[in-house]
Design a protein around this motif. Structure first.
Motif, short mmCIF file in Angstrom:
data_model
loop_
_atom_site.label_atom_id
_atom_site.label_comp_id
_atom_site.label_asym_id
_atom_site.label_seq_id
_atom_site.Cartn_x
_atom_site.Cartn_y
_atom_site.Cartn_z
N GLY A 178 0.81 -1.22 0.00
CA GLY A 178 0.00 0.00 0.00
C GLY A 178 0.83 1.26 0.00
N SER A 179 2.11 1.16 0.38
CA SER A 179 2.98 2.34 0.42
C SER A 179 3.64 2.62 -0.93
N LEU A 180 3.47 1.73 -1.89
CA LEU A 180 4.16 1.86 -3.17
C LEU A 180 3.26 2.54 -4.20
N PRO A 181 3.83 3.41 -5.03
CA PRO A 181 3.02 4.13 -6.02
C PRO A 181 2.39 3.18 -7.04
N GLY A 182 1.13 3.41 -7.33
CA GLY A 182 0.45 2.62 -8.34
C GLY A 182 -0.08 1.29 -7.84
N LEU A 183 0.12 0.99 -6.56
CA LEU A 183 -0.40 -0.25 -5.98
C LEU A 183 -1.40 0.09 -4.89
N ARG A 184 -2.49 -0.67 -4.83
CA ARG A 184 -3.48 -0.43 -3.79
C ARG A 184 -4.04 -1.75 -3.28
N VAL A 185 -3.96 -1.97 -1.98
CA VAL A 185 -4.50 -3.18 -1.36
C VAL A 185 -5.98 -2.96 -1.09
N GLU A 186 -6.81 -3.75 -1.74
CA GLU A 186 -8.26 -3.60 -1.61
C GLU A 186 -8.84 -4.42 -0.46
N ALA A 187 -8.18 -5.55 -0.14
CA ALA A 187 -8.74 -6.41 0.91
C ALA A 187 -7.68 -7.39 1.39
N GLU A 188 -7.92 -7.94 2.57
CA GLU A 188 -7.09 -9.00 3.12
C GLU A 188 -7.99 -10.21 3.37
N ALA A 189 -7.40 -11.41 3.33
CA ALA A 189 -8.16 -12.63 3.59
C ALA A 189 -7.26 -13.63 4.30
N ASP A 190 -7.87 -14.55 5.07
CA ASP A 190 -7.08 -15.52 5.81
C ASP A 190 -7.53 -16.95 5.57
N SER A 191 -8.41 -17.15 4.58
CA SER A 191 -8.93 -18.49 4.31
C SER A 191 -9.37 -18.56 2.85
N LEU A 192 -9.66 -19.78 2.39
CA LEU A 192 -10.15 -19.94 1.03
C LEU A 192 -11.47 -19.18 0.84
N ALA A 193 -12.39 -19.34 1.78
CA ALA A 193 -13.70 -18.71 1.64
C ALA A 193 -13.59 -17.19 1.58
N SER A 194 -12.80 -16.61 2.48
CA SER A 194 -12.68 -15.15 2.48
C SER A 194 -11.91 -14.64 1.27
N ALA A 195 -10.97 -15.45 0.76
CA ALA A 195 -10.24 -15.06 -0.45
C ALA A 195 -11.17 -15.03 -1.65
N VAL A 196 -12.01 -16.05 -1.78
CA VAL A 196 -12.95 -16.11 -2.90
C VAL A 196 -13.96 -14.96 -2.81
N ALA A 197 -14.46 -14.69 -1.61
CA ALA A 197 -15.41 -13.60 -1.43
C ALA A 197 -14.78 -12.26 -1.79
N ALA A 198 -13.52 -12.06 -1.38
CA ALA A 198 -12.83 -10.80 -1.69
C ALA A 198 -12.58 -10.68 -3.18
N ALA A 199 -12.23 -11.78 -3.83
CA ALA A 199 -11.98 -11.75 -5.27
C ALA A 199 -13.25 -11.40 -6.03
N GLN A 200 -14.38 -11.93 -5.58
CA GLN A 200 -15.65 -11.62 -6.23
C GLN A 200 -16.05 -10.16 -6.01
N ALA A 201 -15.83 -9.66 -4.79
CA ALA A 201 -16.27 -8.31 -4.46
C ALA A 201 -15.34 -7.23 -5.01
N GLN A 202 -14.03 -7.49 -4.96
CA GLN A 202 -13.06 -6.45 -5.28
C GLN A 202 -12.49 -6.53 -6.70
N ARG A 203 -12.61 -7.68 -7.35
CA ARG A 203 -12.08 -7.89 -8.70
C ARG A 203 -10.64 -7.41 -8.81
N PRO A 204 -9.73 -8.05 -8.05
CA PRO A 204 -8.34 -7.59 -8.01
C PRO A 204 -7.58 -7.92 -9.30
N ASP A 205 -6.50 -7.18 -9.50
CA ASP A 205 -5.56 -7.50 -10.58
C ASP A 205 -4.56 -8.55 -10.12
N VAL A 206 -4.17 -8.48 -8.86
CA VAL A 206 -3.17 -9.39 -8.29
C VAL A 206 -3.66 -9.91 -6.95
#
Length: 229
Positions: A35-63
């Motif tokens: 989050g401190s680097l230019p051009g990068l933004r952390v949209e969400a954190e996850a600690d499990s498969l379920a929360s990772a999938v939910a975050a991917a669906q909600a936030q549509r991340p690039d990475v």
């Protein structure tokens, strides 16, 4: 990245990131770094498969920065990688993990990861890797890359065991380890799979080979050239 991606003040597309790790201190540290680097933004954190999938669906991340070990009661990061890419095919998964064995590396890459770093990587290496996978590149840490090249040129890798074409590549891997004498728990650790997934693969193998027991499957495997050191 999408043509409609947001852009930073300098005009570069902003890379949207999700960090997946079950260790809160590492997860928070990674998020703070990125989050401190230019051009990068952390949209969400996850600690499990379920929360990772939910975050991917909600936030549509690039990475998606993914650890491979998500806790003893959780599916592995390999399975999480596969599920995240199922719901967000446009994402690039960068594995950042403590696991440096060949089986973990290749399991992650087969699941769709575009990069693989060890947790000892420097901040500069992590930044470079995130930007690389966001741009569609495949990147491996130096130690991982040298071992991958050696593995790819080895005789073991060159033998696809086509004598058993009815099995999938994953089932070949499981059967190979069974023929080497590993039990289900050891196989799950080597392939970074849950024990239940290993049992399911073994059940499918027995059905496809019409083998009545694990011992009979081992005999068939060795006849096909599997299980050799």
């Amino acid at each position: 990245m999408s043509e409609n991606a947001e852009r930073d003040p300098a005009g570069a597309a902003t890379v949207r990131i999700i960090v997946v790790d079950d260790h809160p201190v590492f997860r928070m540290g990674m998020s703070a770094l990125l989050g401190s680097l230019p051009g990068l933004r952390v949209e969400a954190e996850a600690d499990s498969l379920a929360s990772a999938v939910a975050a991917a669906q909600a936030q549509r991340p690039d990475v998606v920065v993914m650890d491979l070990h998500l806790g003893d009661r959780e599916p592995s990061g390999v399975e999480a990688t596969r599920e995240v890419l199922r719901v967000r095919p446009g994402a690039a998964v960068l594995v950042v993990t403590m696991l440096d064995d060949d089986d973990s590396v290749f399991a992650a890459m087969r699941a769709g990861a575009r990069g693989y770093l060890l947790k000892g990587a420097s901040p500069a290496e992590i930044e470079r890797a995130v930007r690389a996978v966001a741009n569609g590149e495949v990147i491996l840490g130096p130690a991982v890359a040298s071992r991958a090249v050696a593995h790819l040129t080895s005789a073991r890798f060159a033998n696809p065991a086509m004598a058993l074409p009815e099995l999938t590549s994953r089932e070949h891997e499981v059967l190979d380890l069974v023929a080497r004498g590993l039990d289900n728990l050891a196989i799950s650790r080597r392939l970074v799979l849950s024990p239940k997934t290993v049992r399911n693969h073994l059940s499918n193998i027995l059905t496809k080979l019409q083998a009545s027991s694990r011992a009979e499957a081992i005999v068939r495997a060795r006849q096909a050239g599997l299980g050799e050191n």
